[in-house]
Design a protein around this motif. Structure first.
Motif, mmCIF file in Angstrom:
data_model
loop_
_atom_site.group_PDB
_atom_site.id
_atom_site.type_symbol
_atom_site.label_atom_id
_atom_site.label_comp_id
_atom_site.label_asym_id
_atom_site.label_seq_id
_atom_site.Cartn_x
_atom_site.Cartn_y
_atom_site.Cartn_z
ATOM 1 N N GLN A 43 17.137 -13.812 32.625
ATOM 2 C CA GLN A 43 16.853 -14.297 31.279
ATOM 3 C C GLN A 43 15.506 -13.791 30.770
ATOM 4 O O GLN A 43 15.334 -13.555 29.577
ATOM 5 N N SER A 45 14.389 -10.932 31.165
ATOM 6 C CA SER A 45 14.523 -9.558 30.691
ATOM 7 C C SER A 45 14.756 -9.534 29.183
ATOM 8 O O SER A 45 14.201 -8.686 28.471
ATOM 9 N N PHE A 46 15.578 -10.448 28.660
ATOM 10 C CA PHE A 46 15.779 -10.532 27.214
ATOM 11 C C PHE A 46 14.479 -10.938 26.515
ATOM 12 O O PHE A 46 14.198 -10.486 25.403
ATOM 13 N N PRO A 79 17.592 -7.534 21.749
ATOM 14 C CA PRO A 79 18.159 -8.208 22.931
ATOM 15 C C PRO A 79 19.627 -8.563 22.768
ATOM 16 O O PRO A 79 20.383 -8.526 23.749
ATOM 17 N N ALA A 83 22.494 -7.460 25.251
ATOM 18 C CA ALA A 83 23.333 -8.485 25.885
ATOM 19 C C ALA A 83 24.809 -8.257 25.573
ATOM 20 O O ALA A 83 25.679 -8.534 26.415
ATOM 21 N N THR A 104 22.627 -9.685 36.595
ATOM 22 C CA THR A 104 21.577 -9.853 35.588
ATOM 23 C C THR A 104 20.194 -9.674 36.191
ATOM 24 O O THR A 104 19.299 -9.090 35.566
ATOM 25 N N SER A 108 17.521 -6.619 35.284
ATOM 26 C CA SER A 108 16.139 -6.924 34.905
ATOM 27 C C SER A 108 15.148 -6.132 35.755
ATOM 28 O O SER A 108 14.169 -5.580 35.236
ATOM 29 N N CYS A 220 25.195 -13.663 24.155
ATOM 30 C CA CYS A 220 24.424 -12.985 23.097
ATOM 31 C C CYS A 220 23.519 -13.969 22.373
ATOM 32 O O CYS A 220 22.381 -13.635 22.013
ATOM 33 N N ALA A 223 20.555 -14.652 24.469
ATOM 34 C CA ALA A 223 19.663 -13.493 24.433
ATOM 35 C C ALA A 223 18.847 -13.476 23.147
ATOM 36 O O ALA A 223 17.669 -13.098 23.146
ATOM 37 N N GLY A 227 14.950 -13.561 23.110
ATOM 38 C CA GLY A 227 14.232 -12.497 22.419
ATOM 39 C C GLY A 227 13.251 -13.037 21.394
ATOM 40 O O GLY A 227 12.145 -12.508 21.234
#
Length: 336
Positions: A43, A45-46, A79, A83, A104, A108, A220, A223, A227
């Protein structure tokens, strides 16, 4: 919390803004995991993708347009696009459970590895150089740097610097809007579909629902929220670094959600604020902060699998709902 700037020091207000940003990230994982049953170990990473998107767009746009509205949108849309691609590959391939969590996290880590190799000036978009291990930096000599949140309308201009009270109030308003929006979502018909997918994917699919589309949609949406928090963080500190893609930040979000109670948004917000405050107090001791939060996670999973904050809240609710016993007045009531 609205009155906090009137009571706290400037240092505490700056830290409170960062804590609020962390609570937005935690709510994104609560949505996808607590209500959708999809554990994402990437998470953060987003969060970083949104931060980099905001910084890169802001550096290129602030000098031409003088505002950062499009940069904020970039921090949300980029993001979501990433995603959508990743989620389509996972959910339409029927990946579930631990496989989604591992994938995931690996994605990342790969993104973090790539971003650490971008110190060469070749890795740049317009005026924004990725910076490698240095990351996107604040403005310097001859370098536009990551801009603060800037909004212009006609001849009026509003600048929300991460060190100001205005940024704190703006972040608090965004937290409230995200929280209320998610409360509405999880109590809607789509929220019931999410819970059905969490409880039993096969049964939900046999009832005629497209579980892959439901999972992709919530993936999405989470994300987008992550983001947004990353974009706010980059605007807050005028900085974003590849270390945000590593294991520790991704696991830290899981700790916040588990300790609070992954099936309750309110509990997650409270636990995130408490644990983030503890981390700030322990920051001078280095890695001890993460170690203590890990111990809190272990204790929480042992004594309160549904979350310490959620179970404490349920206990308070039962105590309030308990009706007091009224002594009988007449001899008929005593006999009855």
């Amino acid at each position: 919390m609205i009155a906090l700037p009137l009571l706290a020091s400037r240092y505490q207000i700056i830290n409170a803004s960062n804590i609020l940003i962390s609570s937005i990230l935690a709510m994104s994982l609560c949505l996808i995991w607590g209500y959708g049953g999809i554990l994402s170990l990437g998470q953060a990473s987003f969060y970083c993708i949104g931060g980099y998107a905001y910084g890169i767009a802001g550096i290129n746009l602030i000098q031409s347009s003088g505002n950062t509205e499009l940069a904020i949108l970039a921090g949300i849309i980029v993001p979501v696009g990433f995603a959508a691609v990743l989620g389509a590959m996972m959910f339409y391939s029927r990946l579930q459970g631990v496989y989604v969590a591992i994938l995931t996290l690996v994605v990342s880590l790969l993104l973090g590895l790539f971003m650490r190799q971008t110190a060469d000036p070749f890795y740049a978009i317009g005026k924004a150089a990725f910076g490698g291990m240095n990351g996107l930096k604040p403005a310097g000599a001859g370098d536009p740097g990551v801009p603060p949140l800037t909004f212009r309308f006609a001849e009026y201009s509003w600048v929300f610097d991460g060190r100001g009270i205005g940024f704190y109030w703006l972040t608090l308003a965004i937290v409230v809007l995200v929280y209320l929006g998610l409360r509405w979502l999880v109590n809607s018909s789509f929220g019931y579909k999410l819970i059905a997918c969490r409880e039993d994917l096969d049964r939900t699919e046999t009832m005629g629902y497209d579980i892959r589309l439901i999972q992709l949609t919530v993936f999405c949406l989470s994300a987008a929220i992550a983001g947004l928090s990353g974009a706010l963080y980059t605007a807050w500190g005028a900085y974003i670094h590849p270390d945000g893609f590593s294991v520790a930040p991704n696991i830290l979000v899981v700790i916040w959600v588990v300790v609070g109670g992954r099936k309750d948004l309110t509990s997650v917000v409270i636990s995130t604020m408490l644990l983030s405050w503890i981390a700030l107090e322990l920051a001078p001791y280095g890695e001890v902060s993460l170690l203590i939060q890990g111990l809190i996670l272990v204790v929480a999973m042992l004594i309160a699998p549904d979350g310490i904050v959620a179970q404490f809240g349920a206990f308070i609710g039962r105590m309030i709902a308990r009706k007091p016993r009224i002594a009988p007045n007449s001899w008929k009531e005593k006999i009855a």
